[in-house]
Design an enzyme around this catalytic site. Structure first.
Site, PDB file in Angstrom:
ATOM      1  N   SER A 213      20.705  49.439 141.303  1.00 15.75           N
ATOM      2  CA  SER A 213      21.867  49.218 140.428  1.00 15.75           C
ATOM      3  C   SER A 213      21.527  48.058 139.514  1.00 15.75           C
ATOM      4  O   SER A 213      21.465  46.908 139.975  1.00 15.75           O
ATOM      5  CB  SER A 213      23.104  48.857 141.253  1.00 15.75           C
TER       6      SER A 213
ATOM      7  N   LYS B 280      26.133  40.241 141.543  1.00 16.20           N
ATOM      8  CA  LYS B 280      25.176  40.769 140.558  1.00 16.20           C
ATOM      9  C   LYS B 280      25.788  41.932 139.785  1.00 16.20           C
ATOM     10  O   LYS B 280      25.717  41.991 138.547  1.00 16.20           O
ATOM     11  CB  LYS B 280      23.912  41.188 141.327  1.00 16.20           C
TER      12      LYS B 280
ATOM     13  N   LYS C  92      27.891  53.398 137.594  1.00 18.66           N
ATOM     14  CA  LYS C  92      27.851  52.583 138.818  1.00 18.66           C
ATOM     15  C   LYS C  92      28.658  51.284 138.647  1.00 18.66           C
ATOM     16  O   LYS C  92      29.318  50.814 139.575  1.00 18.66           O
ATOM     17  CB  LYS C  92      26.389  52.280 139.167  1.00 18.66           C
TER      18      LYS C  92
HETATM   19  P1  NAD Z   1      17.912  44.856 149.847  1.00 21.44           P
HETATM   20  O1  NAD Z   1      17.861  43.444 149.395  1.00 21.44           O
HETATM   21  O2  NAD Z   1      18.178  45.162 151.278  1.00 21.44           O
HETATM   22  O3  NAD Z   1      16.512  45.601 149.462  1.00 21.44           O
HETATM   23  C1  NAD Z   1      15.757  45.343 148.319  1.00 21.44           C
HETATM   24  C2  NAD Z   1      14.298  45.487 148.695  1.00 21.44           C
HETATM   25  O4  NAD Z   1      13.483  45.283 147.531  1.00 21.44           O
HETATM   26  C3  NAD Z   1      13.846  44.447 149.725  1.00 21.44           C
HETATM   27  O5  NAD Z   1      13.203  45.092 150.823  1.00 21.44           O
HETATM   28  C4  NAD Z   1      12.886  43.551 148.949  1.00 21.44           C
HETATM   29  O6  NAD Z   1      11.826  43.013 149.757  1.00 21.44           O
HETATM   30  C5  NAD Z   1      12.348  44.535 147.914  1.00 21.44           C
HETATM   31  N1  NAD Z   1      11.783  43.879 146.736  1.00 21.44           N
HETATM   32  C6  NAD Z   1      12.341  42.887 145.992  1.00 21.44           C
HETATM   33  N2  NAD Z   1      11.518  42.570 144.976  1.00 21.44           N
HETATM   34  C7  NAD Z   1      10.440  43.389 145.075  1.00 21.44           C
HETATM   35  C8  NAD Z   1       9.249  43.548 144.318  1.00 21.44           C
HETATM   36  N3  NAD Z   1       9.021  42.774 143.245  1.00 21.44           N
HETATM   37  N4  NAD Z   1       8.365  44.480 144.710  1.00 21.44           N
HETATM   38  C9  NAD Z   1       8.602  45.268 145.789  1.00 21.44           C
HETATM   39  N5  NAD Z   1       9.705  45.152 146.567  1.00 21.44           N
HETATM   40  C10 NAD Z   1      10.606  44.224 146.203  1.00 21.44           C
HETATM   41  O7  NAD Z   1      18.955  45.587 148.879  1.00 21.44           O
HETATM   42  P2  NAD Z   1      19.695  46.982 149.134  1.00 21.44           P
HETATM   43  O8  NAD Z   1      20.978  46.710 149.803  1.00 21.44           O
HETATM   44  O9  NAD Z   1      18.718  47.974 149.688  1.00 21.44           O
HETATM   45  O10 NAD Z   1      20.031  47.362 147.603  1.00 21.44           O
HETATM   46  C11 NAD Z   1      19.072  47.893 146.711  1.00 21.44           C
HETATM   47  C12 NAD Z   1      19.797  48.326 145.468  1.00 21.44           C
HETATM   48  O11 NAD Z   1      20.760  49.331 145.813  1.00 21.44           O
HETATM   49  C13 NAD Z   1      20.577  47.180 144.789  1.00 21.44           C
HETATM   50  O12 NAD Z   1      20.525  47.339 143.390  1.00 21.44           O
HETATM   51  C14 NAD Z   1      21.997  47.389 145.302  1.00 21.44           C
HETATM   52  O13 NAD Z   1      22.957  46.872 144.412  1.00 21.44           O
HETATM   53  C15 NAD Z   1      22.056  48.907 145.404  1.00 21.44           C
HETATM   54  N6  NAD Z   1      23.026  49.445 146.369  1.00 21.44           N
HETATM   55  C16 NAD Z   1      23.152  48.884 147.608  1.00 21.44           C
HETATM   56  C17 NAD Z   1      24.094  49.411 148.502  1.00 21.44           C
HETATM   57  C18 NAD Z   1      24.309  48.812 149.876  1.00 21.44           C
HETATM   58  O14 NAD Z   1      25.328  49.141 150.508  1.00 21.44           O
HETATM   59  N7  NAD Z   1      23.413  47.986 150.385  1.00 21.44           N
HETATM   60  C19 NAD Z   1      24.877  50.505 148.138  1.00 21.44           C
HETATM   61  C20 NAD Z   1      24.683  51.084 146.899  1.00 21.44           C
HETATM   62  C21 NAD Z   1      23.751  50.540 146.018  1.00 21.44           C
END
Ligand code: NAD
Length: 294
Positions: A95, A238, A170
């Site tokens: 997102s 964010k 979104k």
């Molecule tokens: P999270 O922080 O658990 O996961 C993000 C992952 O990206 C981590 O494992 C991190 O190590 C990795 N990462 C960060 N920088 C990186 C890089 N430069 N190279 C490789 N890996 C890298 O976040 P999440 O909850 O999985 O969310 C991910 C996305 O999905 C976000 O944009 C969030 O807004 C969206 N989202 C999350 C949810 C939720 O309920 N958690 C629901 C819908 C959408």
């Protein structure tokens, strides 16, 4: 079909597992090696860089926190723009700001690489079940090519318009979720302060007009005092930041979003940025001294 999958956090990990279960060859990378090792045990190939993971993919999927990480991974010094093959497709399921999707998409297009923005809603439980709602922007013909793949991760996949439209959709989703959580926090604080049992109030209203998916998913957490994320307050800040910026760019104001944003900022300043966004209830608890937790 080979998949490169980059970003294996709360969401990316179960989404990638669902692709592996469907028999797809997944080459995975995350800066957190433990996450990649977990996927390796499920049958993925663990790569030591984003470029390596992307070089194998007919389709490359990103599930990263926000715009800066997506820009860095795609266009940065070791960006995957230099390892993806012409004719391959990048699906960014993070997102992020719609304007950044468009900027990244333009750079990829110059190299003959297609891009869709396809953020998701539904949280970790639906990522695990493969029942996410997926909102997609980009060229319609590219969407048609990957729709079946997206349905391995979601039960609803809707084409919303040109590149960036997925993320704009979104943002609308995130406004509704944040305001709904705030409304639940406020309403149940009133009920508790007036001497009612919040559990009974929930049972009484959940089937009526006030009931919602947000209420069903988040209120039981609030009543149990369970603030384990889920979706972190920091990530919701964010999203609301991206919503406010995008709104100002297109010339509208978001007064209710701005109000809830400030509540979340105060909780973050209080050290709660990594708690689930349902911890918004603590804002009311701090103000009123009334806890809705059982
Ligand atoms: P999270 O922080 O658990 O996961 C993000 C992952 O990206 C981590 O494992 C991190 O190590 C990795 N990462 C960060 N920088 C990186 C890089 N430069 N190279 C490789 N890996 C890298 O976040 P999440 O909850 O999985 O969310 C991910 C996305 O999905 C976000 O944009 C969030 O807004 C969206 N989202 C999350 C949810 C939720 O309920 N958690 C629901 C819908 C959408």
């Amino acid at each position: 079909m080979k998949i490169g999958f980059i970003g294996l956090g709360i969401m990316g990990k179960p989404m990638c597992k669902n692709l592996i279960r469907k028999g797809l060859a997944c080459h995975v990378y995350d800066i957190n090696d433990n996450a990649a090792m977990e996927l390796e045990r499920e049958g993925a190939v663990r790569e030591n860089s984003a470029q390596a993971a992307a070089s194998h993919g007919d389709i490359v999927i990103l599930m990263l926190p926000n715009s800066p990480q997506v820009k860095q991974v795609v266009l940065g010094e070791a960006g995957i723009i230099n390892s993806m093959r012409p004719g391959s497709i990048l699906i960014d399921m993070s997102s992020i700001a719609p304007g950044v999707s468009q900027e990244v998409g333009r750079a990829l297009e110059a190299k003959g690489i297609e891009m869709l923005d396809a953020p998701v809603s539904g949280g970790e439980p639906k990522a695990i079940d493969g029942t996410l709602s997926i909102m997609v922007g980009g060229k319609k013909e590219i969407f048609e090519q990957v729709k079946e793949l997206l349905l391995f991760m979601g039960s609803s996949v809707v084409y919303c318009g040109a590149l960036g439209a997925g993320n704009t959709t979104k943002l609308a989703n995130q406004i509704i979720v944040a305001l709904n959580i705030a409304a639940c926090s406020e309403a149940f604080t009133l009920a508790k302060a007036a001497g009612l049992d919040p559990e009974l109030v929930f049972q009484a209203i959940r089937g009526g007009l006030a009931g919602s998916t947000v209420m069903e998913s988040k209120l039981p957490m609030m009543l149990a005092g369970n603030d384990k994320p889920g979706f972190k307050i920091g990530l919701h800040i964010k999203d609301l930041n991206n919503a406010l910026e995008t709104a100002h760019e297109v010339g509208v104001g978001l007064p209710l979003t701005a109000q809830v944003m400030e509540m979340l900022q105060l909780l973050k300043a209080d050290g709660l940025g990594d708690k689930d966004h349902s911890a918004l209830a603590y804002y009311y608890q701090k103000l009123s001294g009334v806890s809705i937790t059982r």
